[in-house]
Scaffold this active site. Structure first.
Site, mmCIF file in Angstrom:
data_model
loop_
_atom_site.group_PDB
_atom_site.id
_atom_site.type_symbol
_atom_site.label_atom_id
_atom_site.label_comp_id
_atom_site.label_asym_id
_atom_site.label_seq_id
_atom_site.Cartn_x
_atom_site.Cartn_y
_atom_site.Cartn_z
ATOM 1 C CB CYS A 87 -0.964 0.047 1.243
ATOM 2 S SG CYS A 87 -2.051 -1.259 1.145
ATOM 3 N NE ARG B 114 4.625 1.648 -0.047
ATOM 4 C CZ ARG B 114 5.671 1.629 0.614
ATOM 5 N NH1 ARG B 114 7.134 1.818 0.252
ATOM 6 N NH2 ARG B 114 5.775 1.371 1.869
ATOM 7 C CD1 TRP C 148 -0.378 -6.272 -3.136
ATOM 8 C CD2 TRP C 148 -0.718 -6.955 -1.010
ATOM 9 N NE1 TRP C 148 -0.046 -7.646 -3.056
ATOM 10 C CE2 TRP C 148 -0.217 -8.080 -1.741
ATOM 11 C CE3 TRP C 148 -1.019 -7.190 0.304
ATOM 12 C CZ2 TRP C 148 -0.187 -9.359 -1.384
ATOM 13 C CZ3 TRP C 148 -0.910 -8.490 1.008
ATOM 14 C CH2 TRP C 148 -0.288 -9.217 0.119
ATOM 15 C CG ASN D 190 1.186 0.349 4.337
ATOM 16 O OD1 ASN D 190 0.639 -0.880 4.496
ATOM 17 N ND2 ASN D 190 2.051 0.714 4.110
ATOM 18 N N GLY D 191 -0.910 -1.124 6.718
ATOM 19 C CA GLY D 191 -0.856 -2.169 7.772
ATOM 20 C C GLY D 191 -2.108 -2.696 8.463
ATOM 21 C CD GLU E 216 16.588 -13.638 -8.336
ATOM 22 O OE1 GLU E 216 16.002 -14.107 -7.349
ATOM 23 O OE2 GLU E 216 16.197 -12.434 -8.576
ATOM 24 C CE LYS F 68 13.369 -11.473 -10.243
ATOM 25 N NZ LYS F 68 13.822 -11.156 -9.295
ATOM 26 C CD GLU G 203 9.317 -11.651 -9.264
ATOM 27 O OE1 GLU G 203 8.779 -11.264 -8.321
ATOM 28 O OE2 GLU G 203 10.580 -11.727 -9.078
ATOM 29 C CG HIS H 155 18.366 -37.545 -5.409
ATOM 30 N ND1 HIS H 155 18.740 -38.598 -5.022
ATOM 31 C CD2 HIS H 155 19.496 -36.906 -5.556
ATOM 32 C CE1 HIS H 155 19.997 -38.947 -4.846
ATOM 33 N NE2 HIS H 155 20.434 -37.468 -5.241
ATOM 34 C CE LYS I 170 11.196 -3.072 -6.379
ATOM 35 N NZ LYS I 170 11.609 -4.320 -6.534
HETATM 36 C C1 F6R Z 1 11.363 -10.759 -6.138
HETATM 37 C C2 F6R Z 1 11.115 -9.657 -5.291
HETATM 38 C C3 F6R Z 1 10.764 -10.216 -3.936
HETATM 39 C C4 F6R Z 1 11.682 -9.411 -3.178
HETATM 40 C C5 F6R Z 1 11.449 -9.538 -1.459
HETATM 41 C C6 F6R Z 1 12.347 -9.007 -0.634
HETATM 42 O O1 F6R Z 1 11.562 -10.091 -7.516
HETATM 43 O O2 F6R Z 1 11.066 -8.365 -5.417
HETATM 44 O O3 F6R Z 1 11.055 -11.600 -3.778
HETATM 45 O O4 F6R Z 1 13.018 -9.594 -3.075
HETATM 46 O O5 F6R Z 1 9.922 -9.453 -1.428
HETATM 47 O O6 F6R Z 1 12.234 -7.610 -0.673
HETATM 48 P P1 F6R Z 1 13.157 -6.785 -0.013
HETATM 49 O O7 F6R Z 1 14.624 -6.872 -0.568
HETATM 50 O O8 F6R Z 1 12.814 -5.448 -0.282
HETATM 51 O O9 F6R Z 1 13.222 -6.980 1.284
#
Ligand code: F6R
Length: 616
Positions: A2, A27, A72, A98-99, A483, A487, A490, A506, A611
């Site tokens: 949010c 956000r 969100w 927010n919260g 990773e 990527k 998502e 396995h 994010k």
């Molecule tokens: C993936 C992604 C998330 C963040 C995770 C941690 O592309 O962006 O998996 O890496 O939410 O976020 P931070 O790094 O802000 O603690």
């Protein structure tokens, strides 16, 4: 999660608030709303992106005070009614929140008995009604007092901004668990979840701390703690440039941020290399050489992509500095009553510096007497401010929800730490110098890979309809596989898994048939031959093999082996084996981007994600 923006000043608020929301859209982007104040409060709310909201806010509105929110969803589905701001029954108070209000059911029942009707299913709406109730019941009709009384009734977390039609000269702001920052302008003030909301309007900011309340007028702010004691606040300067938020000709932020990596990595090591000594210096750690020398173990705590950076970092720290290093997923770590050991140095790694699981883990370690250093990107965010020291990675603003440049910046900082520790132990000056020289080559190596983006784009076009992708690597390339898989899933919503290459026999090998793309991360290191054997195994089951390999001469035996087993090959420059993740991840980021684009996905704002994850 949010985004909140508030404005009080002498300019029309609506456009500034919508601009701020657009910048905070990463956000959360389920719904949004704006409330504007003159002698009454007018509110506009819409499900979907900020563009939908902008479409219903009339042009030419003159109100100079307002609050806005991009959501969100947590409590209550995605609907216009559940969008913020929320108004009180008499429509004289509006709030954005927010919260999570944990005791909202109790408060809702209490308010319902007192005759308040609810127009949303959110937990947040109780705050608006409580404000009205507390205000009306007080003798003084004092907005600030009603706000304080309301805060005392709330259990849970909040970044909260409220306004009152009877008191149009101020906004009331409170922070407990969700970030808020004040932007100090001339005859105007902003409140926001992060500085990007008002970048370009002011570069003077005040970061609120948890348990802090602010009364903000167009020309002043007063802060105090929850015990009503005034607090001292420093005004900081923002270093991000307003144009760093522009797309600069790129179709998406994700692609822009992938292409920014040569520069963002360079910023990560700039000023931190001591060439003549073949070592590095990280001033923000706040540790003396003797304290560093006595570190027995390292523990890295993080989530998501930052967790993967931590996993790579652990390989590098163990390999170069020979310090046992473990990596913990923050959401699990904080709930298992962690054992905090003397002699262990803890790192909290986070792009946003606000991820609640990482933050709570950090507080738990500190509560038990451990020392936690932050490795973060967003300056002034909560983790760096509460940590015992740390290092900013200087990636610059990362807007795309999928993290790319922050990952490589975190890796470079962890690598600098590993080199510094290794040089304090038994790494020779020559080896240190050679590593430093390779670190300095990384930006150019990445430019080289980016120069071949069209090749990766064409491979993406051929694989985009696959239902499942497997990413395989060994040793330091295993977290790169994790990773790469994160990527892809998502941004493209394709099921993808990162697996240690040696593990496929396995179980996972059962999934492979001739429709399965299997991406091997196979740099030339001590795992090369074993990974080749795994490629054979996949080949025998008909999988489509894509190799990410380091450069080798076209007439070499290694090249022949790779070529005979691969359907597609992507080459990255050869470099010291401990630095290869900084290069092998780049094609994987590009591949995910192009596959998602070809599938028509909303790349910068993938469904269901936000994010900055500020709820547990
Ligand atoms: C993936 C992604 C998330 C963040 C995770 C941690 O592309 O962006 O998996 O890496 O939410 O976020 P931070 O790094 O802000 O603690």
């Amino acid at each position: 999660m949010c985004g909140i923006v508030g404005y009080i000043g002498d300019r029309p608020a609506a456009g500034l608030l919508l601009e701020g929301l657009k910048r905070l859209e990463y956000r959360g982007y389920d719904s949004s709303g704006v409330a504007l104040l003159d002698d009454r409060i007018t509110c506009y709310k819409r499900v979907g992106r900020i563009a939908n909201l902008a479409g219903i806010v009339p042009h030419g509105l003159t109100q100079t005070v307002g609050i806005a929110h991009t959501r969100w969803a947590t409590h209550g589905g995605v609907s216009d009614a559940n969008a913020h701001p929320h108004l009180s029954r008499n429509k004289k108070f509006a709030i954005v929140h927010n919260g999570i209000i944990e005791n909202y059911i109790y408060l809702k029942n209490m308010l319902a008995k007192a005759g308040f009707a609810f127009s949303s299913q959110t937990d947040s709406e109780v705050i608006a009604h409580l404000l009205e109730k507390n205000y009306e019941e007080s003798q003084t009709h004092d907005f600030e007092e009603a706000f304080n009384t309301t805060l005392r009734m709330l259990e849970g977390t909040y970044g909260l901004v409220a306004m009152s039609a009877d008191h149009p000269d101020c906004l009331m702001v409170a922070r407990k668990g969700s970030p808020l920052v004040l932007g100090i302008g001339s005859n105007e003030m902003f409140v926001a979840s992060d500085v990007s909301a008002f970048l370009g309007h002011t570069d003077s900011v005040v970061y609120l701390d948890d348990y802090e309340i602010a009364k903000v007028t167009s020309s002043s702010f007063q802060t105090k703690d929850f015990r009503n004691e005034p607090t001292e606040k420093a005004v900081s300067k923002i270093e991000w440039q307003p144009d760093s938020l522009d797309l600069n000709g790129f179709p998406h932020y994700m692609l822009k941020e992938i292409f920014e990596q040569p520069e963002s990595i360079e910023r990560g090591f700039a000023g931190r290399i001591v060439e003549t000594m073949g070592t590095t210096k990280l001033g923000g750690l706040n540790l003396t050489p003797a304290e560093l020398f006595n570190i027995k173990r390292v523990c890295i705590i993080a989530c998501g992509t930052s967790y993967h950076a931590g996993l790579v970092g652990a390989y590098i720290i163990e390999e170069l500095a020979r310090i046992p290093t473990r990596v913990e997923v923050a959401s699990e770590y904080k709930s298992k009553n962690p054992i905090i050991e003397a002699g262990t140095l803890y790192f909290a790694v986070s792009q946003s510096g606000e991820t609640i699981d990482t933050l709570l883990s950090m507080r738990e370690i500190q509560r038990k007497g451990g020392k936690v250093l932050g490795i973060c990107n967003v300056v002034g965010s909560t983790i760096p401010r509460e940590s015992d020291g740390g290092v900013y990675v200087h990636s610059g603003p990362e807007i795309a929800v999928a993290s790319t440049k922050a990952f490589t910046s975190q890796l470079i900082v962890l690598t600098l730490f590993a080199v510094m520790m290794a040089r304090m132990k038994d790494m020779s000056l020559n080896t240190g110098k050679r590593l430093i020289s390779d670190i300095k080559k990384i930006p150019e190596c990445i430019r080289n890979i980016l120069g071949h983006a069209a090749h990766i784009e064409s491979i993406a076009g051929k694989l985009k309809d696959a239902k499942y992708f497997m990413f395989l690597g060994r040793g330091i390339s295993y977290p790169v596989a994790l990773e790469g898989a994160l990527k892809l899933k998502e941004v493209s919503y394709i099921l993808s898994e990162g697996i240690p290459a040696g593990e496929i026999k396995h179980g996972p090998i059962a999934l492979i048939d001739k429709t399965t793309p299997v991406i091997f991360i196979i740099p030339k290191d001590d795992q090369f031959d074993k990974t080749l054997s795994n490629m054979q195994e996949v080949r025998s089951r008909g999988g489509i093999i894509i190799t990410i390999h380091t450069e080798c001469p076209a007439d070499s035996a290694d090249y022949d082996k790779l070529k005979s087993l691969s359907d597609y090959m992507i080459c990255v420059p050869a470099i010291d084996p401990s630095l290869t993740p900084l290069l092998t991840i780049i094609p994987l980021q590009l591949l995910s981007y192009y596959i998602a684009r070809d599938r028509g996905c909303d790349i910068d704002k993938p469904r269901n994600l936000a994010k900055s994850v500020t709820v547990e």
